[in-house]
Design a protein around this motif. Structure first.
Motif: not given
Length: 193
Positions: A35, A39, A42, A133-134, A137, A181-182, A184-186, A189
């Motif tokens: 990840f 990222t 990205y 990414l999503t 996850h 992790l979710w 962080y990703l949210y 984004l």
């Protein structure tokens, strides 16, 4: 000649970890590296320009709430195991399992909201990245669901209790990691869209 007490060497204390816990941590580190590289890619790709601007699906807010609730129920299961409260372990692991399925459903609805905005997997890299990414996850969360089912079965067989904590400790660690992790990703984004 007799040895003094200070001359006698005491053996160094060995740091040890259960082999399965060690493997779990290696797995977590490898996921972090995946990840982190995605990222980073990205950000690099976004700086090249021609980046599609779109609103993050409202469903992602709800999935964030659901994943945090699932982390709380998993912690409840862990505390219940430490106290040998077997009925609460079953309820808490079952609730975590139910919430994880809700999370996947809400993620699916979020992807539908992306399609409604004309954001697709193919085409602009912005869309590709959000699905990768999503989706990645969600794949790891599906692996967590398998782990939850294993822990639930072990609980039903009375194999999870205060004297047998390894399995639920590992599951709790992995579940908190997936929740973090979710989030962080949210946030990533949200801030980099």
């Amino acid at each position: 000649m007799s040895a003094k007490k200070s001359d006698i060497e005491t053996p160094a204390q060995v740091l040890s970890m259960h082999p399965r816990k060690f493997l779990l941590w290696l797995f977590i580190v490898s996921i972090v590296m995946i990840f982190a590289s995605l990222t980073s890619a990205y950000v690099v790709k976004q700086s090249e320009g021609a980046w599609l601007i779109f609103d993050l699906p409202q469903a992602f807010v709800y999935s964030s709430i659901v994943v945090l609730l699932s982390s709380a129920t998993m912690q409840w299961a862990y505390w219940s195991a430490k106290k040998d409260n077997l009925s609460q372990i079953k309820v808490a692991v079952g609730a975590t399992l139910a919430l994880s399925l809700v999370f996947l459903i809400v993620q699916y609805l979020g992807w539908g909201q992306l399609v409604d905005q004309q954001v697709f997997f193919v085409g602009n890299p912005a869309g590709s990245f959000i699905y990768v990414l999503t989706g990645l996850h969600a794949f790891h969360l599906a692996a967590g669901i398998v782990f939850l089912i294993i822990v639930l079965i072990s609980t039903l067989r009375f194999k999870v209790h205060s004297k047998s904590m390894t399995q639920i400790e590992m599951c709790t660690t992995f579940w908190h990691f997936l929740s973090g992790l979710w989030i962080y990703l949210y946030l990533f984004l949200l801030l980099n869209n």
